[in-house]
Design a protein around this motif. Structure first.
Motif, PDB file in Angstrom:
ATOM      1  N   THR A   1      -8.512 -10.107  -9.084  1.00 31.16           N
ATOM      2  CA  THR A   1      -8.037  -8.989  -8.490  1.00 31.16           C
ATOM      3  C   THR A   1      -6.504  -9.112  -7.617  1.00 31.16           C
ATOM      4  OG1 THR A   1      -8.856  -8.697  -6.256  1.00 31.16           O
ATOM      5  CG2 THR A   1     -10.242  -7.966  -8.118  1.00 31.16           C
TER       6      THR A   1
ATOM      7  N   GLN B   1     -14.297  -3.334  -7.357  1.00 33.60           N
ATOM      8  CA  GLN B   1     -13.614  -3.109  -6.439  1.00 33.60           C
ATOM      9  C   GLN B   1     -12.462  -4.446  -6.046  1.00 33.60           C
ATOM     10  OE1 GLN B   1     -14.188  -1.400  -3.272  1.00 33.60           O
ATOM     11  NE2 GLN B   1     -15.095  -0.087  -4.922  1.00 33.60           N
ATOM     12  N   SER B   2     -11.397  -4.123  -5.255  1.00 29.48           N
ATOM     13  CA  SER B   2     -10.304  -4.849  -4.889  1.00 29.48           C
ATOM     14  C   SER B   2     -10.774  -6.102  -4.409  1.00 29.48           C
ATOM     15  CB  SER B   2      -9.287  -4.286  -4.475  1.00 29.48           C
ATOM     16  OG  SER B   2      -9.422  -3.680  -3.103  1.00 29.48           O
ATOM     17  N   ARG B   3     -11.706  -6.001  -3.489  1.00 23.96           N
ATOM     18  CA  ARG B   3     -12.446  -6.841  -2.650  1.00 23.96           C
ATOM     19  C   ARG B   3     -14.022  -6.906  -2.851  1.00 23.96           C
ATOM     20  NH1 ARG B   3     -15.862 -10.415  -0.308  1.00 23.96           N
ATOM     21  NH2 ARG B   3     -15.414 -11.013   1.788  1.00 23.96           N
TER      22      ARG B   3
ATOM     23  N   ALA C   1       0.750  -1.144   0.026  1.00 21.37           N
ATOM     24  CA  ALA C   1      -0.033  -0.028   0.049  1.00 21.37           C
ATOM     25  C   ALA C   1       1.048   1.307   0.023  1.00 21.37           C
ATOM     26  CB  ALA C   1      -1.116   0.053   1.385  1.00 21.37           C
TER      27      ALA C   1
ATOM     28  N   GLU D   1     -12.273  -3.110   0.578  1.00 24.30           N
ATOM     29  CA  GLU D   1     -11.077  -3.648   1.254  1.00 24.30           C
ATOM     30  C   GLU D   1     -10.724  -3.006   2.571  1.00 24.30           C
ATOM     31  OE1 GLU D   1      -6.400  -4.440   0.408  1.00 24.30           O
ATOM     32  OE2 GLU D   1      -7.748  -3.868  -1.389  1.00 24.30           O
ATOM     33  N   TYR D   2     -10.679  -1.750   2.670  1.00 26.18           N
ATOM     34  CA  TYR D   2     -10.279  -1.193   3.858  1.00 26.18           C
ATOM     35  C   TYR D   2     -11.414  -1.283   4.863  1.00 26.18           C
ATOM     36  CZ  TYR D   2      -6.722   1.348   1.166  1.00 26.18           C
ATOM     37  OH  TYR D   2      -5.529   1.721   0.541  1.00 26.18           O
TER      38      TYR D   2
ATOM     39  N   ASP E   1      -3.212   6.624  -1.330  1.00 27.34           N
ATOM     40  CA  ASP E   1      -3.935   5.656  -0.546  1.00 27.34           C
ATOM     41  C   ASP E   1      -3.638   5.954   1.163  1.00 27.34           C
ATOM     42  OD1 ASP E   1      -5.432   4.575  -2.303  1.00 27.34           O
ATOM     43  OD2 ASP E   1      -3.990   2.751  -2.435  1.00 27.34           O
TER      44      ASP E   1
ATOM     45  N   ARG F   1     -11.900   2.114  -5.569  1.00 19.45           N
ATOM     46  CA  ARG F   1     -11.878   0.767  -5.825  1.00 19.45           C
ATOM     47  C   ARG F   1     -11.423  -0.333  -4.670  1.00 19.45           C
ATOM     48  NH1 ARG F   1      -7.346  -2.293  -6.962  1.00 19.45           N
ATOM     49  NH2 ARG F   1      -8.548  -3.650  -8.391  1.00 19.45           N
ATOM     50  N   ARG F   2     -10.478   0.309  -3.569  1.00 21.17           N
ATOM     51  CA  ARG F   2     -10.318  -0.278  -2.512  1.00 21.17           C
ATOM     52  C   ARG F   2     -11.143  -0.028  -1.127  1.00 21.17           C
ATOM     53  NH1 ARG F   2      -3.964  -0.190  -2.239  1.00 21.17           N
ATOM     54  NH2 ARG F   2      -4.152  -2.016  -0.784  1.00 21.17           N
TER      55      ARG F   2
END
Length: 507
Positions: free
Chosen positions: A120, A87-89, A35, A173-174, A41, A169-170
């Protein structure tokens, strides 16, 4: 409630989602060093508690059910679903719950229905999109959310996304990373803003600039309060389904969201906090929400929000929503109300005394009066500079005193209309009024406070000229010191905010 229209994989019972099909069993590690290669980010310097989660935890694969309540969202629903699928997740399942719609929302959303296999940086992922048209729904968004909850209550987390909200997009995930790291967390909200690039029209650009500043100030306040979020906004928040079940049990509810409140997300946030869970705001997850581009629409939205907040704060019982004036999540709400009252008093009193003084040639200019507006401009500029995507419109809105001042008068009108409507105890469907205003309908109610201000000003002018010179002098002699003291206190509080460390947070 009518029989739902389903798109996607068939199911024996449309209210029960098919079991999610996860990627091959393995752990998905979030690497903080990776990251760090993306400075956009990691914008904050003081994030010890959160960065420790990112650096030291390998998160197990939890399950996330996403619910998207949608009402006449044909212009945005496709972008919302693309945002979720990008999304990444990726959520394990996405349920679009369309209610009371009269446009092509169902048709457009159905183009995304069915299974999706996505790869991803976190590995291979599987999700499935379902579209439910529940027809006429008297409970509106609350009914859609509760319908969606019934579909995902078996998942670890419920991700609530408005039908006009696009996330970075993350973002998922966050949110998941932090939620899994601490079982005390009942819900986490993303940082909200509004994308002003596609906005056209002078009034629309002005209103969006004001709303961006409003969001930025609110987000920053919550981040600096230990990242304790007063309101888990439904625009893009993740909820622990365990916490939601505990809320339902503690409050004897059949569903997490109740129809009795004008601000269902604020009430649920209070209940989650009262159940012993934490309500947080993520320092990293971000989402762009839909803004109001007309005075009618913005007025209806703000009156609904403020009216609902007053119901939560007001001691005693009003309908089935119990007032909780001392709830910790309402401290910021009380501060906002007192702040608006102070802003109203200072402006009206100053203008009244200024005109009265000029009418009898008794006004003496003092350079000290320039300090409050200068401090206000500096504070607005500092808030604007904390925006991750601060642009020239934000800086001009903050740097030129008149746009921010006009916007403050608009907010004062919402404050007055909300309290007047509440104290009148007139039963009003604020949800319906907002929907009507967004379609361009509705009355000229948003102009009423300004009309009343003019009427009061004319009456005051007539009365003023009827007073004797001695009485006029006495009023000015008492009035100016009072306004001066209140203004000094207000300026000192602004100065504290101006000089306060932002701990590296961006909003």
């Amino acid at each position: 409630m009518s029989t739902p229209f389903e798109s996607g994989r068939p199911s024996a019972d449309p209210r029960i989602p098919a079991a999610p099909v996860p990627a091959p069993a393995k752990s998905y590690a979030f690497d903080a060093h990776e990251a760090a290669l993306h400075p956009e980010d990691l914008q904050i310097a003081d994030f010890d508690d959160f960065s420790s989660v990112l650096e030291h935890s390998t998160v197990h694969r939890s399950t996330i059910g996403c619910v998207v309540p949608a009402y006449n969202e044909e212009e945005s629903i496709a972008d919302v679903l693309r945002s979720l699928l990008g999304q990444s997740r990726v959520p394990d399942v996405i349920h679009v719950v369309v209610n009371n719609t009269s446009d092509a929302t169902v048709k457009i959303a159905s183009e995304f229905s069915g299974p999706h296999e996505i790869t991803t940086e976190l590995g291979e992922q599987f999700t499935e999109v379902f579209v439910h048209d529940i027809g006429k729904n008297p409970d509106k968004k609350v009914g859609a959310l509760n319908y969606g909850y019934a579909l995902v209550e078996g998942y670890d987390y419920l991700l609530g996304v408005d039908g006009d909200t696009m996330a970075d997009r993350r973002a998922v995930e966050y949110l998941e990373t932090e939620a899994v790291s601490d079982s005390r967390i009942g819900g986490i909200s993303a940082i909200y803003s509004i994308d002003d690039k596609p906005i056209q029209g002078l009034v629309a650009k002005f209103l969006i600039a004001g709303q961006r500043t409003q969001f930025a100030a609110f987000n920053l306040q919550n981040l600096l309060r230990g990242r304790n979020m007063a309101v888990l906004g439904g625009q893009f928040s993740i909820f622990s389904t365990t916490a939601l079940r505990d809320v339902m049990k503690a409050n004897h509810q059949n569903s997490p969201w109740v129809k009795d409140s004008e601000v269902e997300d604020s009430l649920l946030s209070l209940q989650i906090k009262s159940a012993g869970y934490l309500t947080k705001i993520s320092p990293f997850a971000r989402a762009d929400v839909g803004g109001m581009t007309t005075l009618k629409g913005y007025d209806a939205q703000q009156v609904k929000w403020t009216y609902g907040a007053i119901e939560l704060m007001w001691p005693g019982q009003r309908g089935d929503t119990k007032g909780q004036p001392f709830h910790p999540n309402l401290r910021l709400r009380w501060f906002e109300q007192f702040s608006m009252l102070t802003n109203l008093f200072v402006r009206v009193a100053f203008l009244t005394l200024l005109i009265a003084s000029l009418s009898i040639n008794a006004f003496v200019f003092s350079a000290w009066w320039l300090i409050p507006p200068v401090v206000a401009v500096l504070l607005n500029l500092r808030v604007a500079r904390t925006m991750q995507n601060c642009d020239s419109r934000d800086l001009m809105f903050a740097g030129f005193i008149f746009p921010a001042e006009i916007f403050m008068w608009i907010r004062i009108s919402h404050f007055l209309r909300s309290w007047t409507r509440f104290l009148s105890r007139k039963k009003v469907d604020n949800w319906a009024m907002q929907a009507k205003a967004e379609r361009g309908g509705g009355s000229i109610g948003h102009w009423v406070p300004f009309i009343m201000l003019v009427v009061v000003a004319v009456a005051a002018a007539v009365i003023w000229h009827m007073l004797s010179p001695v009485t006029q002098s006495a009023i000015l002699w008492v009035g100016w010191p009072i306004v001066g003291v209140v203004t000094v206190i207000q300026t000192v509080l602004m100065a504290f905010k101006l000089l306060r460390r932002h701990q590296g947070f961006t909003v």
